[in-house]
Design an enzyme around this catalytic site. Structure first.
Site, PDB file in Angstrom:
ATOM      1  N   ASP A   1      40.004  51.656  28.927  1.00 34.00           N
ATOM      2  CA  ASP A   1      39.685  50.738  29.261  1.00 34.00           C
ATOM      3  C   ASP A   1      39.684  49.559  28.622  1.00 34.00           C
ATOM      4  O   ASP A   1      39.403  49.902  27.646  1.00 34.00           O
ATOM      5  CB  ASP A   1      38.395  51.382  29.448  1.00 34.00           C
ATOM      6  N   HIS A   2      40.021  48.784  29.060  1.00 33.44           N
ATOM      7  CA  HIS A   2      40.526  47.284  28.809  1.00 33.44           C
ATOM      8  C   HIS A   2      39.192  46.319  28.010  1.00 33.44           C
ATOM      9  O   HIS A   2      39.675  45.957  27.018  1.00 33.44           O
ATOM     10  CB  HIS A   2      41.581  46.389  29.390  1.00 33.44           C
TER      11      HIS A   2
ATOM     12  N   HIS B   1      33.463  49.062  32.676  1.00 33.26           N
ATOM     13  CA  HIS B   1      33.382  48.396  31.324  1.00 33.26           C
ATOM     14  C   HIS B   1      31.966  49.033  30.521  1.00 33.26           C
ATOM     15  O   HIS B   1      31.526  47.968  29.269  1.00 33.26           O
ATOM     16  CB  HIS B   1      33.591  47.051  31.606  1.00 33.26           C
TER      17      HIS B   1
HETATM   18  C1  BG6 Z   1      38.667  44.906  35.239  1.00 32.65           C
HETATM   19  C2  BG6 Z   1      38.038  44.231  36.692  1.00 32.65           C
HETATM   20  O1  BG6 Z   1      38.547  45.842  35.529  1.00 32.65           O
HETATM   21  O2  BG6 Z   1      37.661  43.851  35.329  1.00 32.65           O
HETATM   22  C3  BG6 Z   1      38.639  43.256  37.937  1.00 32.65           C
HETATM   23  O3  BG6 Z   1      38.467  44.836  37.883  1.00 32.65           O
HETATM   24  C4  BG6 Z   1      37.150  42.516  36.737  1.00 32.65           C
HETATM   25  O4  BG6 Z   1      37.645  42.888  39.055  1.00 32.65           O
HETATM   26  C5  BG6 Z   1      38.490  42.895  34.973  1.00 32.65           C
HETATM   27  O5  BG6 Z   1      37.398  40.866  37.356  1.00 32.65           O
HETATM   28  C6  BG6 Z   1      37.230  41.855  34.082  1.00 32.65           C
HETATM   29  O6  BG6 Z   1      37.694  41.882  32.958  1.00 32.65           O
HETATM   30  P1  BG6 Z   1      37.994  40.867  31.784  1.00 32.65           P
HETATM   31  O7  BG6 Z   1      38.794  41.055  30.347  1.00 32.65           O
HETATM   32  O8  BG6 Z   1      37.884  39.184  32.303  1.00 32.65           O
HETATM   33  O9  BG6 Z   1      36.023  40.098  31.607  1.00 32.65           O
END
Ligand code: BG6
Length: 514
Positions: A201-202, A264
């Site tokens: 989960d990034h 997230h």
């Molecule tokens: C991804 C989603 O996991 O996270 C995207 O699939 C979203 O829809 C993105 O835009 C948001 O990531 P960050 O790091 O830009 O907040």
């Protein structure tokens, strides 16, 4: 808060060791994720001397490229990325990465291609002295995950010898509801041990997200007030100014809730709400996160109407630009009922948090990109001020700014200078960049590095993923049964539908103003 001196404070950093030698095999290597995140992250690891010298990248995808063409593309993309981060491009490093990159064109479902893959991995192991360690990154559409893992298992590519490791990083979405997540866990569990599976989960790769735990547990002054006695409620906002871009095909099926909440947003909730773990061992931390997820009561079907809000953007203006509505986006049905905005009122039913709502909202095409966690404390008693000109006291608010401005701020009341007693709201700000400078980062560096050293703390366990889906599933079910009647219901460039404001107004509260 002043950064003091020249505005930067240089803290000594214990230097981390380089990662274990290995081959990184990327399935879906010709896609966006590899280009935009994975390779730049590898580059940043290289810049920080965290990459082993014995290292190779093997891309596997169905697109027909020669290895030379693939390398050329990579070299060009890395140079473009490193040039765009404001730091000086390290040409030698870009070349080194490109020279250590290989490509195999193959079909995810074809056993013969996995035999070839095995041959290539053996070859690279020998050539780059990687010792047999391999990690596989699933950067493909999710429907291929089980197939690829099964095929890898069938040719022995997931087998760990003594002193070598084989690991698999699985991207989100991990299933689309409880049942499919459970099935996916079961399927990949037939091939891999849980300790070989790294569900990514990034959000957990973001420094500011990791800092939530440090902030809470490395400081003695916050934890005593971090509970229902002092906290009125918590607000979590993950706003994006972008629309669905070119991902309409995926998004139409997923929708905002599946895309952002069980992963997230719930990460942010668990880190904010969890008890102190007994150590930073992977399972000690994840056990505490899992307890929060298990304490979160699924929203009952009869409460969905009052505790969950969905929205879809119509056309509007974002940052001075007129943009189309969701239904006019590429790969989106003109009659789509897919939500691009969600707000929920969540409850963590345990002794620390009973009756403290966690309001969360996330959406696309909002006025700006902003992720933050705002902790609103209970108001001080007004009694002392009743005979003064003070009309009301604002509550204290502690805000963890996750992105794009990274920092922490504390809002409190101060006397406005003058003959009368008047209280104004002032803010004490800590800004990451002032103290630590800013390093180019994609958010994937730490996660790739952790996988290469075998630290699963920042990855999801099977039970956590399933628990996340359990929390949101009733909402998905009710929304499926009752299609929305008023989409689009917010203009691009606004903070979402009116109902999202109503969600808090009903409780006598309001979203924090930006
Ligand atoms: C991804 C989603 O996991 O996270 C995207 O699939 C979203 O829809 C993105 O835009 C948001 O990531 P960050 O790091 O830009 O907040």
């Amino acid at each position: 808060m002043s950064a003091g001196g020249n505005g930067k404070r240089h803290l000594s950093q214990e230097s981390a060791r380089t990662a274990d030698r290995c081959v990184m095999t990327v399935f879906g290597a010709s896609g966006d994720l590899t280009k935009r995140k994975l390779l730049p992250a590898i580059y940043n690891l290289g810049r920080n001397n965290l990459l082993p010298r014995e290292f190779a990248i093997l891309g596997f995808a169905k697109d027909v490229f020669t290895e030379e063409d693939f390398r050329k593309t990579i070299r060009a993309e890395l140079k473009e990325y490193s040039g765009s981060t404001g730091s000086q491009s390290d040409e030698a490093l870009c070349d080194w990465i490109a020279e250590h990159t290989y490509y195999l064109c193959g079909d995810f479902a074809n056993p013969a291609d996995y035999a070839l893959l095995k041959q290539r991995i053996d070859e690279l192991t020998e050539r780059h002295h990687t010792g047999g360690n391999v990690f596989y990154y699933m950067a493909t559409l999710p429907q291929f995950f089980p197939e690829i893992i099964r095929q890898l298992g069938a040719v022995g590519l997931t087998h760990e010898e003594k002193d070598t490791w084989r690991r698999v990083i699985v991207e989100k979405p991990f299933g689309s509801d409880v049942e499919s997540a459970r099935a996916l866990n079961r399927e990949i569990g037939e091939v891999l041990d849980e300790k070989q599976i790294y569900r990514i989960d990034h959000y957990l790769g973001k420094e500011t997200v990791q800092n939530i735990l440090v902030f809470r547990f490395a400081n003695g002054i916050f934890e005593p007030v971090w509970n229902r006695r002092y906290i009125d409620h918590v607000q979590i906002t993950v706003a994006e100014s972008l629309g669905v871009e070119r991902r309409g095909g995926y998004y139409e099926k997923a929708g905002c809730l599946r895309d952002m909440i069980p992963n997230h947003i719930l990460q942010l909730v668990t880190l904010t709400a969890m008890e102190p773990p007994t150590s930073f061992e992977a399972d000690a931390v994840r056990d505490e996160q899992a307890k929060v997820l298990n304490a979160m009561q699924p929203i009952l079907p009869e409460d969905v109407l009052t505790r969950a809000v969905r929205g879809q953007y119509g056309e509007g203006d974002v940052a001075g630009e007129h943009v189309p509505g969701y239904r006019a986006e590429q790969f989106v049905s003109p009659k789509s009922n897919t939500e691009s905005f969600v707000a929920l009122k969540l409850q963590v039913d345990n002794w620390r948090w009973a009756d403290v709502p966690f309001y969360v909202r996330t959406g696309k095409r909002m006025p700006k990109r902003l992720t933050e966690i705002a902790i609103q404390f209970r108001r001080a008693p007004f009694m002392l001020f009743r005979d003064t000109t003070v009309q009301h006291l604002a509550p204290n608010m502690l805000v963890m700014h996750i992105q794009p401005d990274e920092g922490i701020s504390l809002q409190f009341g101060a006397k406005i200078p003058g003959a009368h007693v008047q209280v104004g709201s002032v803010t004490m700000d800590f800004n990451y960049a002032d103290y630590f400078g800013s390093e180019p980062s994609t958010g994937y560096e730490r996660l790739l590095y952790d996988c290469m050293i075998g630290d699963a703390t920042l990855f999801q366990r099977a039970d956590m993923v399933e628990a996340g889906w359990r929390v949101v599933e009733p909402v998905l079910d009710v929304w499926k049964a009752l299609p929305p009647r008023a989409f689009p219901n917010y203009a691009a460039g606004s903070w979402g539908p009116k109902d999202a404001d109503e969600l808090l107004h009903r409780d006598g509260r309001a979203w924090r103003e930006e």
